[in-house]
Write a protein that holds these residues in place. Structure first.
Motif, PDB file in Angstrom:
ATOM      1  N   GLY A  70       0.623  -1.215   0.114  1.00 37.02           N
ATOM      2  CA  GLY A  70      -0.003  -0.081   0.107  1.00 37.02           C
ATOM      3  C   GLY A  70       0.779   1.207   0.067  1.00 37.02           C
ATOM      4  N   PRO A  71       0.271   2.416  -0.192  1.00 38.09           N
ATOM      5  CA  PRO A  71       0.989   3.658  -0.020  1.00 38.09           C
ATOM      6  C   PRO A  71       1.630   4.075   1.399  1.00 38.09           C
ATOM      7  CG  PRO A  71      -1.360   3.961   0.302  1.00 38.09           C
ATOM      8  CD  PRO A  71      -1.129   2.710  -0.088  1.00 38.09           C
ATOM      9  N   ASP A  72       2.501   4.939   1.146  1.00 32.44           N
ATOM     10  CA  ASP A  72       3.334   5.715   2.250  1.00 32.44           C
ATOM     11  C   ASP A  72       2.814   6.753   2.445  1.00 32.44           C
ATOM     12  OD1 ASP A  72       5.504   3.394   2.847  1.00 32.44           O
ATOM     13  OD2 ASP A  72       5.888   4.055   0.770  1.00 32.44           O
ATOM     14  N   PHE A  73       2.141   7.617   1.576  1.00 32.95           N
ATOM     15  CA  PHE A  73       1.621   8.879   1.588  1.00 32.95           C
ATOM     16  C   PHE A  73       0.230   9.094   0.743  1.00 32.95           C
ATOM     17  CE2 PHE A  73       4.808   9.211  -1.599  1.00 32.95           C
ATOM     18  CZ  PHE A  73       4.144  10.210  -2.879  1.00 32.95           C
ATOM     19  N   LEU A  74      -0.488   9.962   1.093  1.00 30.47           N
ATOM     20  CA  LEU A  74      -1.526  10.537   0.048  1.00 30.47           C
ATOM     21  C   LEU A  74      -1.530  12.114   0.041  1.00 30.47           C
ATOM     22  CD1 LEU A  74      -4.778   8.439   1.241  1.00 30.47           C
ATOM     23  CD2 LEU A  74      -3.211   8.283  -0.822  1.00 30.47           C
ATOM     24  N   GLY A  75      -1.709  12.731  -0.974  1.00 32.72           N
ATOM     25  CA  GLY A  75      -1.714  13.792  -1.393  1.00 32.72           C
ATOM     26  C   GLY A  75      -3.357  14.111  -1.358  1.00 32.72           C
ATOM     27  N   ILE A  76      -4.042  14.975  -0.365  1.00 34.61           N
ATOM     28  CA  ILE A  76      -5.352  14.862  -0.400  1.00 34.61           C
ATOM     29  C   ILE A  76      -6.120  16.236  -0.941  1.00 34.61           C
ATOM     30  CG2 ILE A  76      -5.455  13.119   1.606  1.00 34.61           C
ATOM     31  CD1 ILE A  76      -5.945  15.721   3.512  1.00 34.61           C
ATOM     32  N   CYS A 128       6.200   5.417  -1.549  1.00 36.50           N
ATOM     33  CA  CYS A 128       5.215   5.346  -2.811  1.00 36.50           C
ATOM     34  C   CYS A 128       4.051   6.067  -2.345  1.00 36.50           C
ATOM     35  CB  CYS A 128       5.206   4.187  -3.334  1.00 36.50           C
ATOM     36  SG  CYS A 128       4.270   3.063  -2.429  1.00 36.50           S
ATOM     37  N   GLY A 129       3.260   6.658  -3.175  1.00 37.34           N
ATOM     38  CA  GLY A 129       1.948   7.249  -2.759  1.00 37.34           C
ATOM     39  C   GLY A 129       1.287   7.912  -4.023  1.00 37.34           C
ATOM     40  N   PRO A 156      -2.113   2.815   8.969  1.00 36.79           N
ATOM     41  CA  PRO A 156      -2.159   3.744  10.069  1.00 36.79           C
ATOM     42  C   PRO A 156      -0.985   4.779  10.279  1.00 36.79           C
ATOM     43  CG  PRO A 156      -1.351   1.554  10.763  1.00 36.79           C
ATOM     44  CD  PRO A 156      -2.073   1.494   9.389  1.00 36.79           C
ATOM     45  N   SER A 157       0.198   4.289   9.548  1.00 35.09           N
ATOM     46  CA  SER A 157       1.331   5.224   9.582  1.00 35.09           C
ATOM     47  C   SER A 157       1.417   6.115   8.268  1.00 35.09           C
ATOM     48  CB  SER A 157       2.819   4.495   9.622  1.00 35.09           C
ATOM     49  OG  SER A 157       2.678   3.549   8.488  1.00 35.09           O
ATOM     50  N   LEU A 158       0.240   6.465   7.628  1.00 38.92           N
ATOM     51  CA  LEU A 158       0.211   7.301   6.409  1.00 38.92           C
ATOM     52  C   LEU A 158       0.587   8.553   6.472  1.00 38.92           C
ATOM     53  CD1 LEU A 158      -0.837   6.285   3.394  1.00 38.92           C
ATOM     54  CD2 LEU A 158      -2.904   7.186   4.011  1.00 38.92           C
ATOM     55  N   LYS A 159       1.412   9.090   5.796  1.00 36.87           N
ATOM     56  CA  LYS A 159       1.815  10.684   5.669  1.00 36.87           C
ATOM     57  C   LYS A 159       0.951  11.267   4.834  1.00 36.87           C
ATOM     58  CE  LYS A 159       5.350  10.519   8.721  1.00 36.87           C
ATOM     59  NZ  LYS A 159       6.533  10.960   8.280  1.00 36.87           N
ATOM     60  N   LEU A 160       0.192  12.380   5.067  1.00 34.58           N
ATOM     61  CA  LEU A 160      -0.611  13.169   4.294  1.00 34.58           C
ATOM     62  C   LEU A 160      -0.210  14.670   3.928  1.00 34.58           C
ATOM     63  CD1 LEU A 160      -3.550  12.208   6.559  1.00 34.58           C
ATOM     64  CD2 LEU A 160      -3.155  11.364   4.317  1.00 34.58           C
ATOM     65  N   SER A 202      -9.658  13.772  12.995  1.00 33.96           N
ATOM     66  CA  SER A 202     -10.136  12.957  13.929  1.00 33.96           C
ATOM     67  C   SER A 202      -9.890  11.745  13.806  1.00 33.96           C
ATOM     68  CB  SER A 202     -11.694  12.936  13.717  1.00 33.96           C
ATOM     69  OG  SER A 202     -12.078  12.456  12.448  1.00 33.96           O
ATOM     70  N   HIS A 203      -9.136  11.259  12.728  1.00 34.42           N
ATOM     71  CA  HIS A 203      -8.531   9.774  12.553  1.00 34.42           C
ATOM     72  C   HIS A 203      -7.024   9.875  12.771  1.00 34.42           C
ATOM     73  CE1 HIS A 203     -12.397   8.036  12.109  1.00 34.42           C
ATOM     74  NE2 HIS A 203     -12.399   9.033  11.149  1.00 34.42           N
ATOM     75  N   TYR A 204      -6.300  10.723  12.091  1.00 35.31           N
ATOM     76  CA  TYR A 204      -4.967  10.773  11.952  1.00 35.31           C
ATOM     77  C   TYR A 204      -4.340  11.857  12.959  1.00 35.31           C
ATOM     78  CZ  TYR A 204      -4.422   7.713   8.101  1.00 35.31           C
ATOM     79  OH  TYR A 204      -4.658   6.634   7.051  1.00 35.31           O
ATOM     80  N   PRO A 205      -3.260  11.568  13.508  1.00 37.02           N
ATOM     81  CA  PRO A 205      -2.457  12.517  14.275  1.00 37.02           C
ATOM     82  C   PRO A 205      -2.018  13.731  13.466  1.00 37.02           C
ATOM     83  CG  PRO A 205      -1.210  10.274  14.292  1.00 37.02           C
ATOM     84  CD  PRO A 205      -2.444  10.289  13.779  1.00 37.02           C
TER      85      PRO A 205
END
Length: 270
Positions: free
Chosen positions: A8-14, A69-70, A92-96, A158-161
């Motif tokens: 899965g991805p390490d990061f997402l651009g939202i 990757c992301g 859970p460790s995803l960077k945004l 509310s979900h990610y620190p």
């Protein structure tokens, strides 16, 4: 790193939409430690899930031969909190990455692109005749949701620190792209020094999606919000901008709001 597998991805651009994310996608892809799936805006979590299983999403990243990757899909900013909760449980460790642009300029940029696509024969001089079309677009559920950055952040936070959510300003990408990229790379855990080795000209290669729409010619519509539409946009966003200042520790009133208020004042002063 050939043969490296990602679960899965390490990061997402939202997001945010119309905030330079196409350019950022290109710049992330230039970093030797960062890999992305082919094309931009996968739209898995807003369009394909839950009809498609997350394993199909993970497969997009499985054989990317980079350490990180992301992907970037600006529509993810407005995902339902239940969807964000599922993403958090799975990654859970995803960077945004969330790039914010003056919401008034963002709303105009989005409307401008859609209008230019749907009414290619209309030039700038005729825009006032279409005021009601623009007002309806600005007040649409989609446009308002994309410009309500505080509400989007509330759902993701509310979900990610907070330390996993990197907040950046489009203004900084324009004024100081090298340091903007260094901050983005650093947040993702990639070598920020790579930005020092990049060709500055590559950083300044701005991407204009409407060029594709117009066959290689940029839209003739103005980049800046037309004066006749500014009062309506101020009504929608004037109260939302101050609330963001403390979240970014930046004076967004001065950066975004004050220029519009001064412009409005100058229009009405004798």
């Amino acid at each position: 790193m050939n043969g490296h597998r990602h679960s899965g991805p390490d990061f997402l651009g939202i997001g945010a939409q119309k905030s330079g994310t196409t350019w950022l996608h290109q710049m992330l892809g230039k970093h030797p430690e960062i890999g992305l799936p082919p094309g931009k805006e996968v739209h898995f979590w807003d369009r394909r899930w839950p009809a498609e299983q997350p394993d199909r999403y993970d497969a997009l990243f499985a054989h990317i031969p980079r350490r990180l990757c992301g992907e970037i899909t600006p529509a993810y900013a407005t995902l339902a909190t239940e969807t964000i909760g599922f993403i958090r449980a799975r990654y859970p460790s995803l960077k945004l990455l969330y790039v914010l642009r003056d919401p008034i300029a963002r709303a105009w940029s989005h409307a401008r692109s859609i209008f230019a696509r749907d009414f290619p024969e209309v030039d700038s001089n005729a825009l006032p005749q279409h005021r009601e079309w623009f007002i309806a677009h600005f007040r649409s559920t989609g446009s308002l949701a994309r410009g309500d950055y505080a509400a989007c952040l509330d759902k993701w936070e509310s979900h990610y620190p907070r330390d996993q959510i990197g907040l950046f300003l489009y203004d900084d990408a324009l004024s100081d792209p090298r340091n903007f990229l260094k901050a983005c790379y650093s947040h993702l855990g990639a070598d920020p020094g790579e930005a020092e080795r990049m060709d500055v000209a590559a950083m300044e290669d701005r991407v204009y999606p409407e060029v594709t729409i117009h066959g290689g010619v940029r839209s003739p519509l103005p980049d800046k919000v037309p004066a006749f539409l500014l009062p309506d946009l101020l009504k929608l966003y004037q109260d939302k901008i101050p609330a963001l200042s403390h979240r970014l520790d930046r004076d967004l009133n001065r950066l975004w709001l004050t220029p519009y208020l001064q412009l409005e004042k100058s229009r009405h002063d004798p």
